[in-house]
Enzyme design. Structure first.
Site, PDB file in Angstrom:
ATOM      1  N   ASP A  38       7.372  59.614  68.911  1.00  0.00           N
ATOM      2  CA  ASP A  38       8.042  60.802  69.416  1.00  0.00           C
ATOM      3  C   ASP A  38       9.758  61.079  68.891  1.00  0.00           C
ATOM      4  O   ASP A  38      10.515  60.168  69.213  1.00  0.00           O
ATOM      5  CB  ASP A  38       8.062  60.764  70.957  1.00  0.00           C
ATOM      6  CG  ASP A  38       7.080  60.310  71.565  1.00  0.00           C
ATOM      7  OD1 ASP A  38       5.843  60.178  70.961  1.00  0.00           O
ATOM      8  OD2 ASP A  38       6.767  60.292  72.819  1.00  0.00           O
ATOM      9  N   GLU A 222       2.424  63.944  78.920  1.00  0.00           N
ATOM     10  CA  GLU A 222       3.422  63.288  78.406  1.00  0.00           C
ATOM     11  C   GLU A 222       4.547  64.284  77.892  1.00  0.00           C
ATOM     12  O   GLU A 222       4.169  65.374  77.673  1.00  0.00           O
ATOM     13  CB  GLU A 222       3.131  62.318  77.424  1.00  0.00           C
ATOM     14  CG  GLU A 222       1.978  61.505  77.724  1.00  0.00           C
ATOM     15  CD  GLU A 222       1.768  60.446  76.706  1.00  0.00           C
ATOM     16  OE1 GLU A 222       1.386  59.190  76.604  1.00  0.00           O
ATOM     17  OE2 GLU A 222       1.473  60.774  75.408  1.00  0.00           O
TER      18      GLU A 222
HETATM   19  C1  FRU Z   1       4.166  59.936  73.550  1.00  0.00           C
HETATM   20  C2  FRU Z   1       4.301  58.796  74.528  1.00  0.00           C
HETATM   21  C3  FRU Z   1       5.316  58.859  75.469  1.00  0.00           C
HETATM   22  C4  FRU Z   1       5.958  57.512  75.691  1.00  0.00           C
HETATM   23  C5  FRU Z   1       6.109  57.238  74.163  1.00  0.00           C
HETATM   24  C6  FRU Z   1       6.025  55.513  74.043  1.00  0.00           C
HETATM   25  O1  FRU Z   1       3.519  59.762  72.544  1.00  0.00           O
HETATM   26  O2  FRU Z   1       3.209  58.120  74.812  1.00  0.00           O
HETATM   27  O3  FRU Z   1       4.658  59.338  76.605  1.00  0.00           O
HETATM   28  O4  FRU Z   1       7.365  57.594  76.277  1.00  0.00           O
HETATM   29  O5  FRU Z   1       4.961  57.616  73.469  1.00  0.00           O
HETATM   30  O6  FRU Z   1       6.301  55.419  72.532  1.00  0.00           O
END
Ligand code: FRU
Length: 495
Positions: A38, A222
């Site tokens: 992300d 998310e």
């Molecule tokens: C989304 C996610 C978020 C989390 C991160 C972990 O892709 O699952 O929810 O904070 O990636 O790397």
């Protein structure tokens, strides 16, 4: 007939990628080494666009027990400079996704000597707690920087939002709500959003919840974001919620809701899902803080369905191009359009000279060099089925098109090269057309291992990665099944 329907087709070549690594995109951000997912903490400050990101610097496989915030900056949203890791794991856990704000009024008190701080708000993910089977292992914490984001100090009072016992409790996105003179945090809490408010970024109070009975719920919610647009003096709010799995074409996806927000409660004006991008590979997209009326979004160009297995060298993970969001009204319905930021388009325009290419469809003369990014634009005065084919001399191809009968756009990567071992990778992905008018326009951005399609000014967007064994360097356009007259092509070679 075809001639008159086909308006303009153009494509331009940007600068070359690293000669050592032909899979590395030219204009998309990638980490120098290791794993990336992300985008995090995007904030514009003193002429720099900051891009932090989920980073496992020492491995191309993510290590969720040791996730860092990597860091890059850009002045133009095209050229990125990677800096030192901004946040590293500590006793409270790994550093998961979150946001950053410019605390111009120093509400947090972290400022010093007249310098107002940048404040990062992120999830501490405690994998020891996770292994022990407790449900409160994700908590929200903060850190600040007084030197243009170069170094960060974690707050000694962390965490600032404690988990009440929800397994998925993460990805805080914060903005300043001017009307109420307070900060609002939008937090993903399993299958809904919880809103919090704070006067100082340290003390948070729960305001409301949204979403248990709205939108898509094929997986966990998310990376949310709450933004607003001025529409004839009235604010319209848009709540972005990423979802995995359960996306529009399988796996990860980005949905949004339009509605109102009164500083405490978000009220959507619909319960059905609206998707920001219908391709398989735009995820965790959220916007930059401190860009005024411009709403700039960037996403991770991947899908958790196969993210671990996409071809990699010493790095794995690519961002989309930065995109500008606009809220458009179609009859009684608000829709977000999502198109490349003007800086990206200008990069192609400024980089080279337009020239005509003859017989491009049959010629073996490449229309792009073997590395680099290029842009294709197609405008039709009346919507009819068309297909743009990118291909290489090995017969690998990716198709982007529009089917008038079903009124859908598509990207088809069934024969795009290295696909076999990727779960559900080799197929056609479709997207509805929303625009009401007859004319259609499409912009494609192709950059070694990706294709991004923006149709009707971005009302339909599709993002797809692809892994040809050598870059696609030829392009052909057909309309209603016929190859169009090549004299209508123009090429913009940057070199
Ligand atoms: C989304 C996610 C978020 C989390 C991160 C972990 O892709 O699952 O929810 O904070 O990636 O790397």
């Amino acid at each position: 007939m075809i001639k008159t329907l086909l308006g303009v087709v153009m494509f331009g070549l940007a600068f070359c990628a690293n000669a050592q690594d032909v899979t590395r995109p030219a204009i998309h951000f990638t980490p120098q080494k290791g794993w990336m997912n992300d985008p995090n903490g995007m904030v514009f400050y003193k002429g720099e666009y900051h891009l932090f990101f989920q980073h496992t610097p020492f491995s191309t496989i993510p290590d969720f027990t040791r996730m860092h915030w990597g860091h890059a900056v850009s002045k133009d949203l095209v050229h990125w400079t990677e800096l030192e890791s901004a946040l590293k794991p500590d006793d409270l856990g790994a550093i998961f996704s979150g946001s950053a704000v410019f605390d111009v009024n120093n509400t947090s008190g972290f400022g010093k000597d007249g310098i107002a701080p940048l404040v990062a708000i992120f999830t501490h993910h405690n994998s020891v707690g996770e292994k022990a089977g407790v449900d409160n292992f994700q908590n929200q914490s903060i850190a600040y920087s007084l030197d243009n984001g170069r170094t960060w100090t974690k707050y000694e009072g962390n965490p600032v939002v404690k988990n009440p016992g929800i397994r998925d409790f993460r990805d805080p996105k914060v903005f300043w709500y001017e009307e109420g003179k307070k900060w609002i945090m939008t937090l993903a809490t399993l299958d809904h959003i919880t809103f919090y408010s704070s006067p100082n970024l340290k003390d948070w109070k729960e305001e409301s919840k949204f979403g248990k009975n709205a939108g898509a719920h094929g997986g966990v919610w998310e990376c949310p974001d709450l933004i607003s647009f001025d529409k004839k003096g009235k604010k319209v709010w848009v709540l972005i919620v990423n979802l995995n799995p359960g996306g529009p074409n399988g796996g990860s996806g980005t949905q949004y809701f339009t509605g109102g927000f009164d500083g405490s409660v978000f009220t959507a004006d619909h319960t059905e899902t609206k998707w920001l991008d219908f391709g398989p590979d735009e995820y965790a997209g959220v916007t930059w803080d401190n860009t005024g009326n411009r709403k700039l979004l960037i996403g991770w160009m991947n899908n958790w369905k196969y993210a671990f297995t996409v071809p990699a060298t010493t790095w794995r993970g690519t961002m989309t191009v930065p995109r500008e969001l606009q809220l458009k009204k179609l009859e009684n319905d608000y829709r977000l359009s999502c198109a490349p930021a003007v800086e990206v388009i200008n990069h192609f325009k400024n980089k080279g000279k337009w020239k005509k290419v003859n017989k491009v469809n049959t010629s073996s003369e490449p229309i792009a060099t073997n590395t680099g990014a290029f842009q294709v634009e197609l405008k039709l005065s009346a919507a009819s089925s068309f297909e743009i084919k990118l291909f290489n001399k090995k017969g690998e191809e990716i198709l982007a098109g529009f089917d008038k009968t079903s009124n859908t756009f598509y990207i088809d990567r069934a024969k795009s090269g290295r696909t076999a071992y990727l779960n559900e990778f080799a197929k056609r992905y479709t997207a509805p057309r929303f625009a009401l008018g007859n004319a259609v326009d499409v912009t494609l951005i192709i950059d070694n291992t990706s294709i991004e399609m923006f149709a009707d000014g971005g009302l339909t967007a599709m993002t797809s990665v692809c892994f040809p064994t050598e870059p696609f360097n030829q392009v052909a356009v057909s309309q209603n099944g016929r190859i169009t007259n090549s004299s209508q092509w123009r090429v913009n070679n940057a070199d």
